[in-house]
Write a protein that holds these residues in place. Sequence first.
Motif, PDB file in Angstrom:
ATOM      1  N   ILE A   8      87.142 -50.113  59.663  1.00  0.00           N
ATOM      2  CA  ILE A   8      86.110 -50.439  58.683  1.00  0.00           C
ATOM      3  C   ILE A   8      84.960 -49.456  58.804  1.00  0.00           C
ATOM      4  O   ILE A   8      84.383 -49.296  59.885  1.00  0.00           O
ATOM      5  CB  ILE A   8      85.584 -51.874  58.890  1.00  0.00           C
ATOM      6  N   GLU A   9      84.624 -48.789  57.705  1.00  0.00           N
ATOM      7  CA  GLU A   9      83.517 -47.820  57.678  1.00  0.00           C
ATOM      8  C   GLU A   9      82.549 -48.195  56.549  1.00  0.00           C
ATOM      9  O   GLU A   9      82.904 -48.111  55.362  1.00  0.00           O
ATOM     10  CB  GLU A   9      84.067 -46.413  57.471  1.00  0.00           C
ATOM     11  N   THR A  10      81.341 -48.621  56.912  1.00  0.00           N
ATOM     12  CA  THR A  10      80.342 -49.014  55.908  1.00  0.00           C
ATOM     13  C   THR A  10      78.958 -48.460  56.245  1.00  0.00           C
ATOM     14  O   THR A  10      77.951 -48.981  55.789  1.00  0.00           O
ATOM     15  CB  THR A  10      80.251 -50.550  55.805  1.00  0.00           C
ATOM     16  N   CYS A  15      82.093 -47.209  51.099  1.00  0.00           N
ATOM     17  CA  CYS A  15      82.720 -48.419  51.628  1.00  0.00           C
ATOM     18  C   CYS A  15      84.200 -48.106  51.791  1.00  0.00           C
ATOM     19  O   CYS A  15      84.903 -47.857  50.809  1.00  0.00           O
ATOM     20  CB  CYS A  15      82.509 -49.582  50.660  1.00  0.00           C
ATOM     21  N   SER A  16      84.680 -48.109  53.037  1.00  0.00           N
ATOM     22  CA  SER A  16      86.000 -47.559  53.327  1.00  0.00           C
ATOM     23  C   SER A  16      86.753 -48.440  54.316  1.00  0.00           C
ATOM     24  O   SER A  16      86.194 -48.894  55.321  1.00  0.00           O
ATOM     25  CB  SER A  16      85.830 -46.147  53.899  1.00  0.00           C
ATOM     26  N   VAL A  17      88.027 -48.672  54.025  1.00  0.00           N
ATOM     27  CA  VAL A  17      88.887 -49.489  54.878  1.00  0.00           C
ATOM     28  C   VAL A  17      90.239 -48.788  54.997  1.00  0.00           C
ATOM     29  O   VAL A  17      90.792 -48.305  53.999  1.00  0.00           O
ATOM     30  CB  VAL A  17      89.098 -50.895  54.282  1.00  0.00           C
ATOM     31  N   SER A  18      90.761 -48.733  56.206  1.00  0.00           N
ATOM     32  CA  SER A  18      92.100 -48.180  56.392  1.00  0.00           C
ATOM     33  C   SER A  18      92.921 -49.059  57.317  1.00  0.00           C
ATOM     34  O   SER A  18      92.379 -49.787  58.152  1.00  0.00           O
ATOM     35  CB  SER A  18      92.048 -46.751  56.946  1.00  0.00           C
ATOM     36  N   ILE A  19      94.225 -48.977  57.145  1.00  0.00           N
ATOM     37  CA  ILE A  19      95.179 -49.560  58.087  1.00  0.00           C
ATOM     38  C   ILE A  19      95.904 -48.397  58.747  1.00  0.00           C
ATOM     39  O   ILE A  19      96.415 -47.502  58.061  1.00  0.00           O
ATOM     40  CB  ILE A  19      96.203 -50.466  57.388  1.00  0.00           C
ATOM     41  N   ALA A  20      95.921 -48.397  60.069  1.00  0.00           N
ATOM     42  CA  ALA A  20      96.596 -47.337  60.813  1.00  0.00           C
ATOM     43  C   ALA A  20      97.728 -47.921  61.651  1.00  0.00           C
ATOM     44  O   ALA A  20      97.605 -49.019  62.204  1.00  0.00           O
ATOM     45  CB  ALA A  20      95.611 -46.609  61.715  1.00  0.00           C
ATOM     46  N   ILE A  27      97.349 -46.562  54.847  1.00  0.00           N
ATOM     47  CA  ILE A  27      96.697 -46.926  53.592  1.00  0.00           C
ATOM     48  C   ILE A  27      95.189 -46.829  53.792  1.00  0.00           C
ATOM     49  O   ILE A  27      94.679 -47.154  54.867  1.00  0.00           O
ATOM     50  CB  ILE A  27      97.090 -48.355  53.125  1.00  0.00           C
ATOM     51  N   CYS A  28      94.492 -46.334  52.770  1.00  0.00           N
ATOM     52  CA  CYS A  28      93.033 -46.242  52.841  1.00  0.00           C
ATOM     53  C   CYS A  28      92.459 -46.554  51.464  1.00  0.00           C
ATOM     54  O   CYS A  28      92.858 -45.952  50.468  1.00  0.00           O
ATOM     55  CB  CYS A  28      92.595 -44.847  53.296  1.00  0.00           C
ATOM     56  N   ASN A  29      91.544 -47.504  51.413  1.00  0.00           N
ATOM     57  CA  ASN A  29      90.822 -47.850  50.193  1.00  0.00           C
ATOM     58  C   ASN A  29      89.351 -47.545  50.397  1.00  0.00           C
ATOM     59  O   ASN A  29      88.768 -47.955  51.411  1.00  0.00           O
ATOM     60  CB  ASN A  29      90.982 -49.337  49.865  1.00  0.00           C
ATOM     61  N   GLN A  30      88.739 -46.842  49.450  1.00  0.00           N
ATOM     62  CA  GLN A  30      87.334 -46.531  49.610  1.00  0.00           C
ATOM     63  C   GLN A  30      86.688 -46.186  48.273  1.00  0.00           C
ATOM     64  O   GLN A  30      87.359 -45.763  47.334  1.00  0.00           O
ATOM     65  CB  GLN A  30      87.117 -45.383  50.588  1.00  0.00           C
ATOM     66  N   ILE A  31      85.381 -46.381  48.237  1.00  0.00           N
ATOM     67  CA  ILE A  31      84.600 -46.007  47.063  1.00  0.00           C
ATOM     68  C   ILE A  31      83.167 -45.750  47.515  1.00  0.00           C
ATOM     69  O   ILE A  31      82.629 -46.464  48.360  1.00  0.00           O
ATOM     70  CB  ILE A  31      84.637 -47.111  45.976  1.00  0.00           C
ATOM     71  N   ALA A  32      82.582 -44.684  46.998  1.00  0.00           N
ATOM     72  CA  ALA A  32      81.191 -44.335  47.299  1.00  0.00           C
ATOM     73  C   ALA A  32      80.379 -44.514  46.026  1.00  0.00           C
ATOM     74  O   ALA A  32      80.625 -43.832  45.028  1.00  0.00           O
ATOM     75  CB  ALA A  32      81.093 -42.900  47.800  1.00  0.00           C
ATOM     76  N   GLU A  33      79.424 -45.426  46.077  1.00  0.00           N
ATOM     77  CA  GLU A  33      78.592 -45.718  44.921  1.00  0.00           C
ATOM     78  C   GLU A  33      77.126 -45.720  45.310  1.00  0.00           C
ATOM     79  O   GLU A  33      76.770 -46.077  46.439  1.00  0.00           O
ATOM     80  CB  GLU A  33      78.956 -47.084  44.328  1.00  0.00           C
ATOM     81  N   GLU A  34      76.284 -45.340  44.385  1.00  0.00           N
ATOM     82  CA  GLU A  34      74.849 -45.296  44.651  1.00  0.00           C
ATOM     83  C   GLU A  34      74.290 -46.677  44.975  1.00  0.00           C
ATOM     84  O   GLU A  34      73.347 -46.816  45.731  1.00  0.00           O
ATOM     85  CB  GLU A  34      74.109 -44.721  43.437  1.00  0.00           C
ATOM     86  N   GLY A  35      74.880 -47.711  44.398  1.00  0.00           N
ATOM     87  CA  GLY A  35      74.316 -49.049  44.547  1.00  0.00           C
ATOM     88  C   GLY A  35      74.716 -49.795  45.805  1.00  0.00           C
ATOM     89  O   GLY A  35      74.363 -50.957  45.951  1.00  0.00           O
ATOM     90  N   TYR A  36      75.457 -49.144  46.711  1.00  0.00           N
ATOM     91  CA  TYR A  36      75.902 -49.814  47.938  1.00  0.00           C
ATOM     92  C   TYR A  36      76.597 -51.136  47.611  1.00  0.00           C
ATOM     93  O   TYR A  36      76.017 -52.222  47.745  1.00  0.00           O
ATOM     94  CB  TYR A  36      74.722 -50.086  48.883  1.00  0.00           C
ATOM     95  N   SER A  37      77.843 -51.063  47.175  1.00  0.00           N
ATOM     96  CA  SER A  37      78.591 -52.251  46.769  1.00  0.00           C
ATOM     97  C   SER A  37      79.399 -52.848  47.918  1.00  0.00           C
ATOM     98  O   SER A  37      80.379 -53.562  47.689  1.00  0.00           O
ATOM     99  CB  SER A  37      79.529 -51.895  45.615  1.00  0.00           C
ATOM    100  N   ILE A 181      82.490 -32.415  52.108  1.00  0.00           N
ATOM    101  CA  ILE A 181      82.569 -33.489  53.100  1.00  0.00           C
ATOM    102  C   ILE A 181      81.199 -34.156  53.170  1.00  0.00           C
ATOM    103  O   ILE A 181      80.271 -33.639  53.804  1.00  0.00           O
ATOM    104  CB  ILE A 181      82.991 -32.954  54.477  1.00  0.00           C
ATOM    105  N   LYS A 182      81.071 -35.308  52.515  1.00  0.00           N
ATOM    106  CA  LYS A 182      79.762 -35.949  52.405  1.00  0.00           C
ATOM    107  C   LYS A 182      79.623 -37.203  53.251  1.00  0.00           C
ATOM    108  O   LYS A 182      78.588 -37.431  53.871  1.00  0.00           O
ATOM    109  CB  LYS A 182      79.470 -36.310  50.942  1.00  0.00           C
ATOM    110  N   TYR A 183      80.651 -38.049  53.259  1.00  0.00           N
ATOM    111  CA  TYR A 183      80.527 -39.353  53.909  1.00  0.00           C
ATOM    112  C   TYR A 183      81.652 -39.580  54.915  1.00  0.00           C
ATOM    113  O   TYR A 183      82.776 -39.113  54.711  1.00  0.00           O
ATOM    114  CB  TYR A 183      80.582 -40.473  52.869  1.00  0.00           C
ATOM    115  N   PRO A 184      81.377 -40.310  55.982  1.00  0.00           N
ATOM    116  CA  PRO A 184      82.453 -40.695  56.899  1.00  0.00           C
ATOM    117  C   PRO A 184      83.432 -41.629  56.206  1.00  0.00           C
ATOM    118  O   PRO A 184      83.070 -42.330  55.256  1.00  0.00           O
ATOM    119  CB  PRO A 184      81.706 -41.406  58.042  1.00  0.00           C
TER     120      PRO A 184
END
Length: 223
Positions: A8-10, A15-20, A27-37, A181-184
């Motif tokens: 979990i990376e927030t 906002c990023s989640v992976s299964i390793a 699998i990795c799901n993530q989205i970077a938004e200005e509004g911090y969702s 490369i902007k965000y972890p």
Amino acid sequence: MNNYILNIETATKNCSVSIAKNGKTIICNQIAEEGYSHAERLHVFIEESIAAAGINFKDLVAVAVSQGPGSYTGLRIGVSAAKGLCYALGIPLIAVDTLQALAAQAKVDGGLIIPMLDARRMEVYSAVFSANLEQKRSILAEVITEESFQELEEKLYFVGDCADKCKEVLTKFNFVFLEDIKYPSANEMSALSYEKFLKEDFVDVAYFEPYYLKDFMITTSKK
């Protein structure tokens, strides 16, 4: 044996989640938004990632969370979710350094990697890593000036969300900004968390707190 870890990376806008599985992201799901969702997205991403990986929560051997530095609110959301899962599942919690995960995105053969996350004005959270992610300087909250990093003669690769404000003052010939490369991301957490899992390098679920560097953030209002 397959060891599945939820990462979990927030700590930032991402906002990023992976299964390793055994240290490899499947699998990795993530989205970077200005509004911090993060509050709306995180638990959805966790459930979607578990389903997409074809596993159940009971298959997890650990949960890893980005420990900071970064956004106070983002870190609280991520750590709270990670702790809740660890409590419910009876599995260990792993803390991964946010700046190391950010540095891991820079695939370079030599030199030094300098991950920087925006604080405010010309202030950043930064550290220094070798190309193989060995930490060469501890995390600092610092003001970037033309004198910053002048003592380092190696090629320096800067990553993070500070390029726009820092590249105007960090102009030495050996400074390279990897602006893509902007965000972890939880993607790079996979190998780092698995290494800690194998070493049983866990943190206390009850008492673990994110690394806020919060003293740096306290300001006095001017009247």
